[in-house]
Each structure stands twice: as C-alpha cells, then as structure tokens.
Enzyme design. Structure first.
Site, PDB file in Angstrom:
ATOM      1  N   PRO A 266       0.788  -1.244   0.000  1.00  0.00           N
ATOM      2  CA  PRO A 266       0.000   0.000   0.000  1.00  0.00           C
ATOM      3  C   PRO A 266       0.815   1.287   0.000  1.00  0.00           C
ATOM      4  CG  PRO A 266       0.134  -0.834   2.232  1.00  0.00           C
ATOM      5  CD  PRO A 266       0.938  -1.794   1.370  1.00  0.00           C
ATOM      6  N   CYS A 267       2.076   1.239  -0.389  1.00  0.00           N
ATOM      7  CA  CYS A 267       2.918   2.430  -0.273  1.00  0.00           C
ATOM      8  C   CYS A 267       2.418   3.593  -1.135  1.00  0.00           C
ATOM      9  CB  CYS A 267       4.373   2.097  -0.618  1.00  0.00           C
ATOM     10  SG  CYS A 267       4.596   1.373  -2.266  1.00  0.00           S
ATOM     11  N   ARG A 268       1.725   3.313  -2.235  1.00  0.00           N
ATOM     12  CA  ARG A 268       1.242   4.365  -3.123  1.00  0.00           C
ATOM     13  C   ARG A 268      -0.285   4.443  -3.182  1.00  0.00           C
ATOM     14  NH1 ARG A 268       4.636   6.613  -6.717  1.00  0.00           N
ATOM     15  NH2 ARG A 268       2.954   6.823  -8.254  1.00  0.00           N
TER      16      ARG A 268
END
Length: 346
Positions: A266-268
C-alpha cells in the site's frame, strides 16, 4: 528473511499513531472508523463480502473485534494475465460519422476478413449444370420398380422372434475399439499437461485489511486451482499484471491470520486514491454546474449566496463510505483477471 521482515513491519505498525482526523480528500488516507464505515457500505452493496474477526491474539484494538478485516471467497479467475496481452488483431480504429457527430470505435480492426470464392460454391451446388441434362436424368428413374423392391424386402411380422425368448442366449462380444473408463482419468500428477483445451478456472479468496502505518486499505490474495489445491507464489504471479509482480505484489504474513498470502503493497495507495477522488469530484462539480445552468432563475438553486446549491454540490461528490468501492476499482488494474468486480453494484 521473511520472518525478520514481518517482525520489522509489526514493530513499525505498532509504533505508528492511529489517524484520528479525516483526510481522505486531502491525502487519500482514512481513519480506522472510516475504514469500518466504508466496509459496512461495501458489505451492504455487495453481499459476497463479509467482516471477519481473525485470530484473537492478532486483533487490533483500534478496530471493532468482529470487524477486523473483510473477505470475499471463491472469486473466479478465468484467464492468466499473459492471455490478455494486446496484439495487432485487437487494434481499434476511430470511425468518423458523416453528419459530424461523435465518432465511434471499431474494435479488432486488425483482423483479416476471409472471403469465399462464389464460383467454387456454384460449382458445388451444380448451378452451372445444363437443365436438359438434369431433366434427362430424372426421366430415367423408375419409381415403381424401386417401390416393388422395397415391398419384397419387408419381412413378415410373424417371422421376427420375441426378444424375451432370445435375451438369455445373447452374449456380448468385447469391442476392440472400446476403451475402459479408467484409462481416461488422468493421474493427479499429470492433470496440468492433459488440459490444454479445458478452461482452467482458478478461484481466489480476497482480503482487505486496514494498514495502520500507511493509513489505507490493503488487499491480500489466496488462490486455488481448478482442483481446490492452493496456488504457489509462481502461479499467483501469473494472475498479476507484470508491471506489479514481485515489485508491488509480494508474499507476506497476514496481519490477522497465521498464514502467508500475496499482498499488494500500500505504499502508493493514498497518492493514487487522492488523484482518483479529485478527478471524480471535479466531474461531479462540472455535472452539477451544468445542471444548475439549465434551471430557471426562479428555482433559487443557482442564486448567488444561496447555500442550498453548495450543499447539493457537496452531496454529489465522493463520500468516505464509498472509499472501498473506488479502491477495488483501482486494484483491478493490478489483478485484472480476478473477477471480483462483478460483485460491485454501486
């Protein structure tokens, strides 16, 4: 290595503060309360989704005990990603209309249309044969003689024996062309090699958890083959877009279960969700302004200083409880062959 990474992620999440203020329009992040609200809306709109509590020792205190994560089971996956690759036959051509209206698109314009030689068909059907020759052939057919021969060949009913009298004397001979049924059943070790022409339907259990560190939802995947055997990580990556396989999608430990699953990192997520929400809100405002312009001035909706128009414009924008619906649409670009989108009716 995986255990060390899991320990690091666990400590990082534990030390991260819980988001309290709503920022889903400004940053694309949501609070745990907004995650639960969005999950309730998803379950309401799509009954195939359900809340789960998970392992009791892994429950997060910032989420309700019975609403730790979402899951939908047995989602079909009919094709592999490589089967969806764009080829020349899939090319699209924009067709302009004569009256100047909006153009339309002709799909698969690269496919070659095979025409049939009309002369060959006429030769097969006998259209080129002379009519006099056909009439001469018909006149040579003796219908009465053929009918008398058929009547002579009809046996007398009394000469036909009763089946009950001869059933006990009938012996079935072994047919050399027959093949035993067992020879058609492939062994489990050779199933994959004998099913090239059979549609390989995989199924997936899809999970959505709340990531406290990134303050966004997170998707997890657990797949089965057509025989309900768990898929390996290599097989799962066959159903992931190659732009994300082994980069954004990795194998990690589920935060609420004692098992390792494929996860879309989910980093982006927040950044992409923010752009999607902004674009949808802009489209909603444009549609509302167009609707206002069509109304008469006496309606009072578009009167300057009237707060009614502003409140209606806000209602037309994306709500936070619709967050997961949009999130799943966004995730379909990562896993385009997993058909969970048919469950969404909102």
């Amino acid at each position: 290595m995986n255990s060390v990474q899991t320990l690091f992620f666990g400590i990082r999440e534990y030390l991260s503060p819980v988001l309290k203020n709503s920022k889903f329009k400004e940053t694309g992040c949501i609070t745990p309360e907004e995650f639960v609200a969005a999950g309730d809306f998803l379950v309401y709109k799509c009954p195939t989704w359900n809340w789960e509590s998970g392992e009791e020792s892994k429950r997060r205190d910032y989420l309700p005990p019975e609403k730790q994560f979402l899951i939908t089971r047995n989602v079909p996956c009919l094709r592999r990603v490589k089967q969806m690759e764009y080829i020349d036959e899939d090319a699209e051509t924009q067709i302009e209309t004569e009256n100047g209206e909006e153009a339309w698109v002709a799909t698969h314009s690269g496919r070659v249309i095979v025409t049939t030689n009309i002369e060959v068909i006429q030769a097969i059907e006998g259209e080129g044969e002379d009519e006099e020759v056909i009439a001469k052939r018909l006149s040579q057919i003796n219908v009465e003689e053929a009918r008398e021969k058929e009547e002579d060949n009809i046996p007398d009913m009394e000469d036909i024996p009763d089946m009950d009298d001869i059933a006990d004397n009938v012996v079935e001979e072994e047919d050399p062309a027959a093949v035993s049924a067992s020879s058609h059943v492939p062994s489990s070790s050779h199933d994959d090699g004998l099913s090239d022409k059979i549609l390989q339907v995989r199924t997936y259990d899809v999970f959505i958890t709340y990531d406290k560190y990134y303050q966004t939802p997170r998707m997890w995947l657990f797949g089965y083959d057509e025989h309900r055997r768990p898929l390996t990580s290599v097989q799962i990556f066959e159903d992931v877009s190659q732009d994300y396989a082994k980069k954004t999608v990795t194998i990690e430990t589920h935060p609420h279960l004692n098992m390792s699953l494929a996860s879309i990192h989910p980093c982006r997520h927040a950044q992409v969700m923010k752009k999607i929400i902004e674009k949808m809100n802009d489209e909603s405002i444009k549609k509302f302004e167009k609707y206002q312009a069509q109304l008469p001035a006496s309606s009072g909706v578009n009167t300057p200083g009237n707060g009614n128009g502003a409140s209606q414009a806000e209602q037309a924008q994306v709500r936070v409880d619709q967050y997961l619906i949009i999130f799943l649409k966004f995730m379909s670009s990562v896993v385009p062959t997993i058909d969970y989108d048919h469950t969404i009716s909102a």
